[in-house]
Design a protein around this motif. Structure first.
Motif, short mmCIF file in Angstrom:
data_model
loop_
_atom_site.label_atom_id
_atom_site.label_comp_id
_atom_site.label_asym_id
_atom_site.label_seq_id
_atom_site.Cartn_x
_atom_site.Cartn_y
_atom_site.Cartn_z
N GLN A 306 0.74 -0.50 0.30
CA GLN A 306 0.10 0.08 0.60
C GLN A 306 0.77 1.27 -0.12
OE1 GLN A 306 -3.17 0.40 0.42
NE2 GLN A 306 -3.67 -1.89 -0.53
N ARG A 307 0.91 2.05 -0.61
CA ARG A 307 1.04 3.95 -0.46
C ARG A 307 0.81 4.45 -0.43
NH1 ARG A 307 0.96 3.96 -6.76
NH2 ARG A 307 -1.35 3.51 -6.69
N VAL A 308 1.00 5.04 0.93
CA VAL A 308 0.45 6.05 1.94
C VAL A 308 1.74 7.41 1.20
CG1 VAL A 308 0.32 7.54 4.07
CG2 VAL A 308 0.67 4.89 3.89
N PRO A 309 0.59 8.49 0.67
CA PRO A 309 0.91 9.39 -0.22
C PRO A 309 0.98 10.56 1.26
CG PRO A 309 -1.63 8.98 -0.22
CD PRO A 309 -1.06 8.09 0.85
N VAL A 310 2.54 11.10 0.97
CA VAL A 310 3.09 11.86 1.81
C VAL A 310 3.80 13.41 0.67
CG1 VAL A 310 3.53 10.79 3.57
CG2 VAL A 310 5.39 11.04 1.61
N ASP A 340 0.70 6.14 11.81
CA ASP A 340 0.03 5.11 12.50
C ASP A 340 0.29 4.02 12.45
OD1 ASP A 340 -0.80 3.44 14.71
OD2 ASP A 340 -2.51 5.60 15.45
N ILE A 341 1.61 2.65 12.62
CA ILE A 341 1.29 1.21 12.51
C ILE A 341 0.18 1.04 12.92
CG2 ILE A 341 2.94 -0.32 12.50
CD1 ILE A 341 5.01 1.62 12.50
N SER A 342 -0.22 1.07 13.84
CA SER A 342 -2.10 0.17 14.53
C SER A 342 -2.99 0.30 13.33
CB SER A 342 -2.11 0.62 16.22
OG SER A 342 -2.68 1.98 15.59
N LYS A 343 -2.63 1.52 12.03
CA LYS A 343 -4.11 1.60 11.43
C LYS A 343 -3.42 1.29 9.91
CE LYS A 343 -5.13 6.74 12.67
NZ LYS A 343 -6.35 6.34 13.14
N ASP A 346 -5.91 -2.06 8.56
CA ASP A 346 -7.14 -1.25 8.30
C ASP A 346 -7.28 -0.84 7.02
OD1 ASP A 346 -8.62 -2.18 10.28
OD2 ASP A 346 -8.64 0.34 11.00
N VAL A 347 -6.46 -0.28 6.89
CA VAL A 347 -5.36 0.39 5.38
C VAL A 347 -5.54 -0.86 4.00
CG1 VAL A 347 -3.18 0.56 3.89
CG2 VAL A 347 -4.21 2.06 5.66
N PHE A 348 -4.88 -2.20 4.74
CA PHE A 348 -4.42 -3.66 3.79
C PHE A 348 -5.86 -4.12 4.22
CE2 PHE A 348 -0.15 -2.87 4.15
CZ PHE A 348 0.54 -3.71 3.08
N ALA A 349 -7.12 -4.27 4.78
CA ALA A 349 -8.68 -4.66 4.41
C ALA A 349 -9.35 -3.29 3.69
CB ALA A 349 -8.62 -4.38 5.98
N GLY A 350 -8.97 -2.32 3.40
CA GLY A 350 -9.20 -1.47 2.28
C GLY A 350 -10.56 -0.76 3.16
N ILE A 352 -9.98 1.86 5.58
CA ILE A 352 -9.37 3.00 5.63
C ILE A 352 -8.85 3.78 4.32
CG2 ILE A 352 -9.68 3.33 7.64
CD1 ILE A 352 -7.51 3.40 8.09
N LYS A 353 -8.65 5.06 4.15
CA LYS A 353 -7.38 5.07 2.91
C LYS A 353 -6.46 5.53 3.16
CE LYS A 353 -10.56 7.25 -0.30
NZ LYS A 353 -11.82 8.03 -0.22
N PRO A 354 -4.98 5.23 1.78
CA PRO A 354 -3.86 5.10 2.36
C PRO A 354 -3.29 6.33 3.83
CG PRO A 354 -4.01 4.12 0.90
CD PRO A 354 -5.40 4.59 1.04
N ARG A 355 -4.24 7.29 3.00
CA ARG A 355 -3.16 8.78 4.02
C ARG A 355 -4.38 9.12 4.95
NH1 ARG A 355 0.08 12.85 4.07
NH2 ARG A 355 -1.07 14.67 5.16
N ASP A 356 -5.32 8.23 5.73
CA ASP A 356 -5.52 8.22 6.82
C ASP A 356 -5.19 7.76 7.41
OD1 ASP A 356 -8.30 8.61 5.64
OD2 ASP A 356 -9.03 7.47 5.87
N ALA A 357 -4.05 6.99 7.00
CA ALA A 357 -2.83 6.59 8.98
C ALA A 357 -1.91 7.17 8.97
CB ALA A 357 -2.06 5.26 8.23
N VAL A 358 -1.98 8.61 8.41
CA VAL A 358 -1.01 9.88 8.84
C VAL A 358 -1.55 10.31 9.61
CG1 VAL A 358 -0.06 12.04 7.91
CG2 VAL A 358 0.38 9.93 6.15
N VAL A 359 -1.58 10.51 10.71
CA VAL A 359 -1.72 11.29 12.11
C VAL A 359 -1.07 12.36 12.49
CG1 VAL A 359 -2.43 9.32 12.58
CG2 VAL A 359 -0.45 9.42 13.50
#
Ligand code: K7E
Ligand code: CUA
Length: 624
Positions: A306-310, A340-343, A346-350, A352-359
């Motif tokens: 998964q790619r988290v946009p930054v 946030d690694i704990s999110k 959910d990103v891999f499970a679809g 939440i969106k990858p960007r939602d892991a940025v806290v």
């Protein structure tokens, strides 16, 4: 300037909040204009005020509390320094030919290097068990020739090198932290896959590889192919994920192109899903390697990756000692992105969106490169353009991102100059102790005596234990260390003499058996045709033979066994006029093979000052 590139320049300008230096156009300009200002202003702060015992001073005869393992950049080596004294203790040749030890010329090391005699070490990391160092291995990359090397910590010698297939610019590496498992290796340069002459003019078809090497066997386990380039690497603390920053999501082959997009990525690799895909045989064969899984599916986000946009062109990626956050330092964005690694599940499970892991995404300064930790919830980011280290609080950054009116920035301290990597004592373990912080500065400028066009770099040490950061040491270093780790000394247990258990001793034993030799005792010349094996012992101040007879045209393989059993009583062998110098430590054996083209008398001598009669420790090679 075209209309398009004007727009790009404008958006860059906005992004860097007034980084006017960038408008000059090239990376070099943005790097160095800052320097000139600093130097011209005479802004160099004195490192330590002249009180009697500056902090970090280690008295003569006293030991440092920490080992520092530094990469040596284009020197191809690793250096060991004591911290906090910053005294250099050892240089370990890894990818380079080293005259001191004979590394790269002796039989075993020649085979290790496989004919490639140069390298570029950037990232040094130790093996882990349960989130902290287990004192077994050091791993280091070779960016120049896509290799990973391992150094055994018992002897602090290189014991394995593996070439990584389908990769160029092997840059970020990181071992898993829950156990000595995989070491992940990023390819910074995208290439055609396979790179055999097709698709050369179509960079859209190039790809990068995220490679896993088994840290025990040093074999390549799998590779994941992705669209983007993969710069720095990190692993989590649980063995679930690995990370890579991608500054060239554009897939460009020019500087302008690589800087075009305002957004790039942090790649997150799902290690269990990748292992399952490999096990299920969902693999490709690329360039002769048959365990490549394709992570490019579904546009680039799928069950493997998964790619988290930054923001724009991130560089370092560092995981906090509590294992909670992966922090990408922005480089062309003045921010750090906190994932946030704990999110990520959910990103891999679809869900939440990858960007939602940025806290959190605090503004830390111009040109953030790498981040270290103190184990007290604070992060320390090296800021290249500003030449500062920024201390900031992770929880406050998260609160600010959530809308609270708090300032996460605690302090900025000047460093000299243009800092690249930073690291802190035990920062990459769950035992981060917040004592010492390193700023590895790329330019020393006015800090040391000038030594010609190329000057020393400046590895600065900062006391981070108190409320205020305090610069305590300027450490001139020969170019060009990138990264370093600072390791509590009780994690490291080196042997005092060679224990003869490394794999290379099996080879010496095999040769000895062929020749009917007792390695620890015999002094004999064994001839087979024009190949001659010289078996010789050394014990201060004598060699077991003071005369060795060979014939012009012979190929001589000379084995020296040092039967002294005293710590640090090293000998070696130098055969004059034959480009032969090697080190043989106490209880060690070493061997070197060379041609003897000409008749004559050639002295051999011990190159290590081992005894009052060291100069007499020599003999004649008589070539008939
Ligand atoms: Cu930032 Cu190669 Cu680690 Cu140098 S990389 S600074
Ligand atoms: Cu042995 Cu000098």
């Amino acid at each position: 300037m075209s209309e398009d590139s004007k727009k790009q320049a404008a958006s860059r300008r906005g992004f860097l909040s007034g980084a006017a230096v960038l408008v000059g156009g090239t990376a070099v300009a943005w790097g160095l204009e800052g320097c000139a200002g600093d130097a011209g202003g005479g802004g160099a702060k004195p490192g330590t005020t002249p009180h009697a015992k500056p902090k970090g001073h280690v008295e003569p005869g006293q030991m440092d509390d920490y080992y520092g393992f530094f990469s040596g950049g284009q020197s191809g080596e690793i250096r060991i320094l004591g911290v906090p004294s910053m005294r250099e203790l050892k240089r370990i040749p890894v990818f380079n030919r080293d005259s001191t030890t004979g590394y790269g010329a002796t039989d075993w090391t020649k085979e290790l290097l496989g004919g490639t005699m140069s390298g570029d070490t950037h990232h040094v990391h130790l093996s882990y068990t349960d989130g902290t160092y287990d004192g077994r291995y050091v791993y280091v990359n070779d960016k120049a020739s896509a290799r990973l090397a391992r150094i055994g910590l018992k002897t602090m010698e290189t014991d394995a090198i593996v070439s990584i297939p389908n990769s160029q610019g092997t840059h970020g590496i990181f071992p898993q932290r829950h156990k000595t498992g995989l070491v992940v290796c990023n390819s910074e340069f995208r290439i055609p896959q396979p790179n055999v002459g097709a698709d050369m003019d179509d960079p859209s078809k190039y790809a990068g590889m995220h490679t896993a090497v088994d840290g025990e066997t040093m074999e390549v386990v799998w590779q994941v192919m992705v669209h983007g380039n993969l710069d720095l690497a990190a692993t989590d603390y649980e063995g679930k994920y690995s990370f890579a920053t991608c500054y060239n999501s554009e897939g460009a082959v020019t500087l302008e192109g690589m800087m075009a997009a305002d957004q790039d990525w942090v790649y997150v690799f799902n290690l269990a899903a990748i292992a399952a895909a490999v096990k299920a045989g969902k693999t490709l064969t690329v360039g002769g390697f048959d365990k490549v899984v394709d992570g490019r599916g579904n546009g680039g986000d799928n069950e493997l990756v998964q790619r988290v946009p930054v923001p724009k062109s991130p560089h370092g990626i560092n995981v906090s000692p509590d294992g909670k956050y992966a922090i990408a330092s922005g480089k062309l964005s003045p921010t750090c992105s906190v994932i946030d690694i704990s999110k990520l599940a959910d990103v891999f499970a679809g869900k939440i969106k990858p960007r939602d892991a940025v806290v959190a995404e605090p503004e830390v300064g111009l040109g953030p490169l790498h981040t270290a930790f103190d184990g007290r919830g604070n992060a320390y980011t090296s800021i290249f353009i500003d030449s500062v280290m920024t201390k900031w609080n992770i929880d406050k950054a998260i609160a600010q991102f959530g809308g609270e009116d708090v300032d996460p920035i605690i302090e900025k301290i000047d460093v000299h100059y243009q800092v690249g990597h930073t690291n802190a004592s035990m920062s990459e373990t769950k035992e981060a102790d917040g004592k010492w912080l390193l700023a590895l500065c790329k330019f020393s400028k006015d800090r040391f005596l000038p030594v010609g066009p190329l000057r020393a770099e400046n590895d600065q040490l900062i006391d981070m234990s108190g409320d205020k950061l305090e610069l305590v040491h300027d450490g001139a270093s020969a170019p060009e260390p990138h990264d370093a780790v600072i390791v509590l000394r009780d994690k490291i247990h080196p042997e005092k003499v060679q224990t003869r258990t490394d794999p290379r001793f099996k080879i010496y034993e095999k040769w000895a058996k062929e020749d009917g030799i007792n390695i620890m005792k015999d002094n004999k010349v064994i001839r087979k045709g024009n190949k001659v094996r010289v078996w010789m012992t050394s014990q201060a101040p004598n060699y077991g033979m003071t005369e060795v007879r060979v014939k012009a045209g012979d190929e001589v393989q000379w084995l020296v066994t040092n039967i002294d059993n005293v710590e640090d009583l090293s000998h070696g062998l130098c055969v004059v006029q034959h480009d032969v110098i090697m080190l043989v430590n106490a209880q060690d054996t070493n061997s070197i093979t060379f041609k003897v083209p000409n008749k004559g008398v050639f002295w051999y001598y011990c190159p290590w000052f081992c005894h009052a009669l060291h100069l007499e420790m020599r003999g004649r090679m008589i070539v008939e």
